[in-house]
Structures are given as C-alpha cells and as structure tokens.
Write a protein that holds these residues in place. Structure first.
Motif, mmCIF file in Angstrom:
data_model
loop_
_atom_site.group_PDB
_atom_site.id
_atom_site.type_symbol
_atom_site.label_atom_id
_atom_site.label_comp_id
_atom_site.label_asym_id
_atom_site.label_seq_id
_atom_site.Cartn_x
_atom_site.Cartn_y
_atom_site.Cartn_z
ATOM 1 N N PRO A 115 0.838 -1.197 0.063
ATOM 2 C CA PRO A 115 -0.172 0.016 0.215
ATOM 3 C C PRO A 115 0.786 1.226 0.154
ATOM 4 O O PRO A 115 0.842 2.009 1.047
ATOM 5 N N LEU A 116 1.377 1.589 -1.089
ATOM 6 C CA LEU A 116 2.479 2.825 -1.239
ATOM 7 C C LEU A 116 1.918 4.093 -0.620
ATOM 8 O O LEU A 116 2.461 4.657 0.115
ATOM 9 N N ALA A 117 0.682 4.394 -1.008
ATOM 10 C CA ALA A 117 0.279 5.823 -0.927
ATOM 11 C C ALA A 117 0.102 5.781 1.059
ATOM 12 O O ALA A 117 0.463 6.808 1.607
ATOM 13 N N GLU A 118 -0.424 4.933 1.400
ATOM 14 C CA GLU A 118 -1.038 4.697 2.717
ATOM 15 C C GLU A 118 0.612 4.646 3.553
ATOM 16 O O GLU A 118 0.680 5.545 4.621
ATOM 17 N N ARG A 119 1.434 4.063 2.999
ATOM 18 C CA ARG A 119 2.897 3.978 3.880
ATOM 19 C C ARG A 119 3.497 5.270 3.643
ATOM 20 O O ARG A 119 4.045 5.720 4.553
ATOM 21 N N LEU A 120 3.551 5.787 2.475
ATOM 22 C CA LEU A 120 4.086 7.023 2.140
ATOM 23 C C LEU A 120 3.722 8.064 3.280
ATOM 24 O O LEU A 120 4.548 8.911 3.764
ATOM 25 N N ALA A 121 2.242 8.104 3.503
ATOM 26 C CA ALA A 121 1.839 9.283 4.495
ATOM 27 C C ALA A 121 2.343 8.941 5.879
ATOM 28 O O ALA A 121 2.321 9.975 6.676
ATOM 29 N N SER A 122 2.705 7.783 6.297
ATOM 30 C CA SER A 122 3.368 7.657 7.648
ATOM 31 C C SER A 122 4.706 7.764 7.686
ATOM 32 O O SER A 122 5.347 7.760 9.067
ATOM 33 N N PHE A 123 5.548 8.113 6.711
ATOM 34 C CA PHE A 123 6.995 8.413 6.904
ATOM 35 C C PHE A 123 7.210 9.925 6.770
ATOM 36 O O PHE A 123 6.765 10.569 6.433
ATOM 37 N N PRO A 124 8.540 10.316 7.498
ATOM 38 C CA PRO A 124 8.981 11.703 7.503
ATOM 39 C C PRO A 124 9.461 12.071 6.029
ATOM 40 O O PRO A 124 10.066 11.337 5.309
ATOM 41 N N THR A 125 8.994 13.298 5.769
ATOM 42 C CA THR A 125 9.600 13.759 4.422
ATOM 43 C C THR A 125 10.468 14.792 4.546
ATOM 44 O O THR A 125 10.251 15.635 3.954
ATOM 45 N N SER A 126 11.484 14.659 5.252
ATOM 46 C CA SER A 126 12.474 15.624 5.646
ATOM 47 C C SER A 126 13.333 15.753 4.407
ATOM 48 O O SER A 126 13.882 16.825 3.914
ATOM 49 N N SER A 127 13.749 14.789 3.618
ATOM 50 C CA SER A 127 14.544 14.907 2.499
ATOM 51 C C SER A 127 14.041 13.667 1.543
ATOM 52 O O SER A 127 13.574 12.661 1.795
ATOM 53 N N PRO A 128 14.273 13.691 0.037
ATOM 54 C CA PRO A 128 14.139 12.781 -0.773
ATOM 55 C C PRO A 128 14.777 11.364 -0.370
ATOM 56 O O PRO A 128 14.359 10.275 -0.510
ATOM 57 N N ASP A 129 16.014 11.714 0.173
ATOM 58 C CA ASP A 129 16.966 10.431 0.577
ATOM 59 C C ASP A 129 16.262 9.638 1.694
ATOM 60 O O ASP A 129 16.289 8.478 1.719
ATOM 61 N N THR A 130 15.907 10.451 2.880
ATOM 62 C CA THR A 130 15.330 9.883 3.931
ATOM 63 C C THR A 130 14.132 9.365 3.193
ATOM 64 O O THR A 130 13.624 8.068 3.897
ATOM 65 N N LEU A 131 13.199 9.511 2.607
ATOM 66 C CA LEU A 131 11.923 9.228 2.315
ATOM 67 C C LEU A 131 12.199 7.906 1.401
ATOM 68 O O LEU A 131 11.433 6.771 1.628
ATOM 69 N N LEU A 132 13.145 7.764 0.452
ATOM 70 C CA LEU A 132 13.591 6.760 -0.321
ATOM 71 C C LEU A 132 13.907 5.652 0.596
ATOM 72 O O LEU A 132 13.753 4.283 0.416
#
Length: 187
Positions: A115-132
C-alpha cells in the motif's frame, strides 16, 4: 514529445518483439512531466498507462490521476491533443514520488499488495533520500525478501525558488545580495 515517442515505439516494436505470437503484450507505459523553472508552483503531466505519481504536500499524499489518461505506448497510434495534458500544483517543499508497477504489485507472503500511498503518508519527508530509504526498507519488509518484479522509486523535491534580491546602488547600478538583505549602510 509523447506523440514522437509513441510513433517510435510502434515503428520499432516489430523489430524487437514477437508480436505475432504475443499480440497486445508488448507496450511501454510512460509518464512525461514538465516542471518549469520559471513557474514556481506549476507543473504538467501526460500519463500513458503508467501508475499515477504521488504528491506529498504538507505531509498529505495525493494521487495525481490523469483526467484523460492515454493508453501505453505501442498499444495504438493516435495523435496527442492538448487536452490530454494534466496541470497540477507543485510548490517549493513538495515532493513527487514516481514508481513502477513492481512497487505497488509487490505482495506480502499472505498475498497483500504493497500500500504505497498509505505507507508514504506515515514516513517523514525531511528529504528525498530519507523518504526513499524508508520506502525501500518498508517495501522489503512487506515482501519478506526481494521483489519478484522490477521495482523502481524516484522522489523529486521542488526546492523553494531563490531569486537573487537586487537593491539599487547609489551609482544607479544594481548589486546582487544572495542573502536577500540590503547592503550594510555606507556601502
């Protein structure tokens, strides 16, 4: 550009694929993005059968579904009209997450899709590297190993516009001040 890509795929598909024995099985999905430098919050996309990008804005995830998606390249030949271009807002600090179907079709040992969209919403988006890093680790945990299909993720961050601040100089010429603050008095 999308029309030229479609023509090229259709023209060259017969040379590289066994279209006689596998009709309709050879195509390419694509997503074409335009993110202009001179329009700090505008962007456009044309989607040809590719999974829709995900926009992360203020920790909220929005699926950017095309209003009038095109079929994948190589499926049929038809001209691209301007009404197939989907504009969207992409502001400084926003992130776009692009991915292949191998990511969202990756299954857990019990058979659940990732569930990419659901999981994406739960992660910090401080930087593209961190998110990836978070997405990659979470995807492998969800699958319980490595993906069976190709899986690719790309994160694009729109950085805030930093236009140089120009202040008038007593000589009538402008001076560039990178900090955006006026020059010290007496200069």
């Amino acid at each position: 550009m999308v029309a030229a890509l479609g023509e090229s795929v259709s023209r060259n598909l017969e040379d590289v694929a066994d279209t006689e024995h596998d009709p309709g099985e050879h195509f390419i999905t694509c997503l074409v993005l335009e993110i202009p430098d001179d329009a700090p919050s505008a962007a456009e996309m044309i989607n040809c059968g590719h999974p829709p990008p995900l926009l992360v804005h203020d920790q909220r995830v929005t699926v950017l579904n095309a209003q009038q998606p095109l079929p994948p390249l190589g499926v049929c030949e038809r001209p691209i009209e301007d009404d197939r271009i989907d504009p969207f807002t992409f502001e400084g600090g926003d992130m776009l997450v692009l991915y292949t179907d191998g990511v969202i079709e990756a299954r857990s040992p019990s058979g659940a899709f990732y569930p990419l969209a659901e999981r994406l919403a739960s992660f910090p988006t401080s930087s593209p590297d961190t998110l990836l890093h978070h997405l990659h680790r979470d995807l492998l945990t969800h699958i319980g190993g490595h993906p069976a299909d190709d899986a690719a993720l790309l994160v694009i961050e729109r950085t805030p516009s930093h236009r140089p601040h120009l202040t008038p100089h007593p000589s009538g010429h402008h001076q560039h001040h990178p900090s955006g603050s006026p020059p010290p008095p007496g200069r």
